[in-house]
Design a protein around this motif. Structure first.
Motif, PDB file in Angstrom:
ATOM      1  N   HIS A  60       0.860  -1.321  -0.044  1.00 50.93           N
ATOM      2  CA  HIS A  60       0.154  -0.095  -0.104  1.00 50.93           C
ATOM      3  C   HIS A  60       0.941   1.227   0.211  1.00 50.93           C
ATOM      4  CE1 HIS A  60      -2.547  -3.035   1.852  1.00 50.93           C
ATOM      5  NE2 HIS A  60      -3.659  -2.458   1.085  1.00 50.93           N
ATOM      6  N   LYS A  61       0.313   2.209  -0.696  1.00 54.73           N
ATOM      7  CA  LYS A  61       1.065   3.455  -0.611  1.00 54.73           C
ATOM      8  C   LYS A  61       0.800   4.065   0.712  1.00 54.73           C
ATOM      9  CE  LYS A  61       1.403   4.898  -5.427  1.00 54.73           C
ATOM     10  NZ  LYS A  61       1.109   5.897  -6.269  1.00 54.73           N
ATOM     11  N   GLY A  62       1.771   4.525   1.536  1.00 59.32           N
ATOM     12  CA  GLY A  62       1.635   5.296   2.815  1.00 59.32           C
ATOM     13  C   GLY A  62       1.553   6.482   2.822  1.00 59.32           C
ATOM     14  N   THR A  63       1.453   7.200   4.042  1.00 58.89           N
ATOM     15  CA  THR A  63       1.151   8.792   4.160  1.00 58.89           C
ATOM     16  C   THR A  63       2.389   9.062   4.932  1.00 58.89           C
ATOM     17  OG1 THR A  63      -0.951   8.675   4.040  1.00 58.89           O
ATOM     18  CG2 THR A  63       0.071  10.629   5.329  1.00 58.89           C
ATOM     19  N   GLU A  64       3.252  10.015   4.198  1.00 61.83           N
ATOM     20  CA  GLU A  64       4.631  10.477   5.022  1.00 61.83           C
ATOM     21  C   GLU A  64       4.317  11.490   5.925  1.00 61.83           C
ATOM     22  OE1 GLU A  64       7.837  13.028   3.110  1.00 61.83           O
ATOM     23  OE2 GLU A  64       8.722  11.003   3.002  1.00 61.83           O
ATOM     24  N   ILE A  65       4.543  11.335   7.103  1.00 66.44           N
ATOM     25  CA  ILE A  65       4.576  12.142   8.173  1.00 66.44           C
ATOM     26  C   ILE A  65       5.833  12.963   8.421  1.00 66.44           C
ATOM     27  CG2 ILE A  65       3.823  12.546  10.626  1.00 66.44           C
ATOM     28  CD1 ILE A  65       2.373   9.715  10.291  1.00 66.44           C
ATOM     29  N   THR A  66       5.937  14.344   8.683  1.00 63.58           N
ATOM     30  CA  THR A  66       6.985  14.796   8.903  1.00 63.58           C
ATOM     31  C   THR A  66       6.769  15.309  10.221  1.00 63.58           C
ATOM     32  OG1 THR A  66       7.738  15.290   6.791  1.00 63.58           O
ATOM     33  CG2 THR A  66       8.516  16.731   8.327  1.00 63.58           C
ATOM     34  N   GLU A  71      11.335  14.581  11.576  1.00 63.27           N
ATOM     35  CA  GLU A  71      11.701  13.179  11.211  1.00 63.27           C
ATOM     36  C   GLU A  71      10.550  12.867  10.320  1.00 63.27           C
ATOM     37  OE1 GLU A  71      11.338   8.969  13.843  1.00 63.27           O
ATOM     38  OE2 GLU A  71      11.075  10.948  15.005  1.00 63.27           O
ATOM     39  N   LYS A  72      10.964  11.802   9.480  1.00 62.19           N
ATOM     40  CA  LYS A  72      10.146  11.626   8.527  1.00 62.19           C
ATOM     41  C   LYS A  72       9.550  10.081   8.819  1.00 62.19           C
ATOM     42  CE  LYS A  72      11.398  14.656   4.776  1.00 62.19           C
ATOM     43  NZ  LYS A  72      10.335  15.426   5.089  1.00 62.19           N
ATOM     44  N   ILE A  73       8.251   9.753   8.978  1.00 62.14           N
ATOM     45  CA  ILE A  73       7.841   8.595   9.171  1.00 62.14           C
ATOM     46  C   ILE A  73       6.946   7.979   8.295  1.00 62.14           C
ATOM     47  CG2 ILE A  73       6.687   7.091  10.945  1.00 62.14           C
ATOM     48  CD1 ILE A  73       7.929   8.954  12.949  1.00 62.14           C
ATOM     49  N   THR A  74       6.722   7.011   7.616  1.00 66.34           N
ATOM     50  CA  THR A  74       5.618   6.487   6.473  1.00 66.34           C
ATOM     51  C   THR A  74       4.693   5.595   7.197  1.00 66.34           C
ATOM     52  OG1 THR A  74       7.112   6.987   4.726  1.00 66.34           O
ATOM     53  CG2 THR A  74       5.320   5.711   4.232  1.00 66.34           C
ATOM     54  N   VAL A  75       3.341   5.922   6.991  1.00 63.98           N
ATOM     55  CA  VAL A  75       2.466   4.956   7.376  1.00 63.98           C
ATOM     56  C   VAL A  75       1.421   4.760   6.444  1.00 63.98           C
ATOM     57  CG1 VAL A  75       0.649   4.748   9.195  1.00 63.98           C
ATOM     58  CG2 VAL A  75       2.621   6.311   9.781  1.00 63.98           C
ATOM     59  N   PRO A  76       1.584   3.129   6.120  1.00 63.29           N
ATOM     60  CA  PRO A  76       2.134   2.093   6.890  1.00 63.29           C
ATOM     61  C   PRO A  76       3.589   2.244   6.132  1.00 63.29           C
ATOM     62  CG  PRO A  76       0.814   1.210   4.892  1.00 63.29           C
ATOM     63  CD  PRO A  76       0.407   2.886   5.122  1.00 63.29           C
ATOM     64  N   GLY A  77       4.335   1.491   6.920  1.00 56.49           N
ATOM     65  CA  GLY A  77       6.010   1.521   6.670  1.00 56.49           C
ATOM     66  C   GLY A  77       6.207   0.224   6.977  1.00 56.49           C
ATOM     67  N   THR A  78       7.764  -0.135   7.183  1.00 54.52           N
ATOM     68  CA  THR A  78       8.185  -1.262   7.407  1.00 54.52           C
ATOM     69  C   THR A  78       7.891  -1.736   8.838  1.00 54.52           C
ATOM     70  OG1 THR A  78      10.163  -0.224   8.008  1.00 54.52           O
ATOM     71  CG2 THR A  78      10.040  -1.081   5.689  1.00 54.52           C
TER      72      THR A  78
END
Length: 192
Positions: A60-66, A71-78
């Motif tokens: 799934h494509k995630g949403t990048e949160i800054t 800090e950059k966190i992608t949800v969903p991520g790894t």
């Protein structure tokens, strides 16, 4: 008979008062729907991100949160991610944010934990003061610019915590859960 008396011969209709955090969440959501944005150039942002390279094909494509700390966190991520939706003005949110910080610390990097401010008018400085006051100054926090996360995950009330697994599925949803509950939910979602 007054406007709340109902039909003749019946008692007045009862008045109900919505819970304060639900009212605030609804007001914030309405403001965001009307086009309000986070203030200041330091405000955290959320935007669609490309699928994480470390996930399986077709992820799934995630949403990048800054975060407000950049800090950059992608949800969903790894890793699984716990998102706690709050506002500095919500007194009931302090306990949930403390619990999120404790669970994140206990999992030692095996999962992401992010406090998501639903009120775009609250500045990064105000959020940092809130996190310091609850003794969680290192908890990553972001401002839900444009209500991207709250709309994506259908969050309408403050103090809501959700856990998203690496595949993008919401595996847990609760209001003000304790640190142990959050930690267990993150482990079930893949934190190892």
């Amino acid at each position: 008979p007054g406007p709340l008396s109902g039909r003749p011969g019946r008692p007045p209709l009862p008045m109900t008062t919505p819970r304060p955090r639900t009212l605030l969440a609804l007001a914030v959501t309405a403001a965001l729907a009307a086009g309000a944005t986070a203030c200041g150039s330091q405000a955290a942002t959320t935007k669609p991100a490309a699928a994480d390279a470390a996930t399986s094909p077709g992820a799934h494509k995630g949403t990048e949160i800054t975060t407000i700390g950049h800090e950059k966190i992608t949800v969903p991520g790894t890793k699984p991610t716990a998102l706690f939706f709050f506002s500095v003005g919500c007194g009931e949110c302090a306990g949930g944010a403390k619990s999120l910080a404790a669970a994140g610390k206990a999992l030692n990097g095996k999962a992401n934990a992010v406090a998501v401010d639903m009120d775009p008018s609250e500045s990064p400085q105000t959020i940092r003061q809130f996190l310091t006051s609850i003794k969680a100054p290192h908890l990553p926090a972001a401002i839900d610019t444009g209500a991207a996360l709250s709309q994506k995950y259908k969050v309408a009330a403050l103090s809501t915590l959700i856990v998203v697994d690496p595949a993008g599925k919401v595996t847990y949803r609760a209001t003000d859960p304790g640190a142990d509950q959050i930690q267990t939910a993150l482990q079930k979602a893949g934190a190892k």
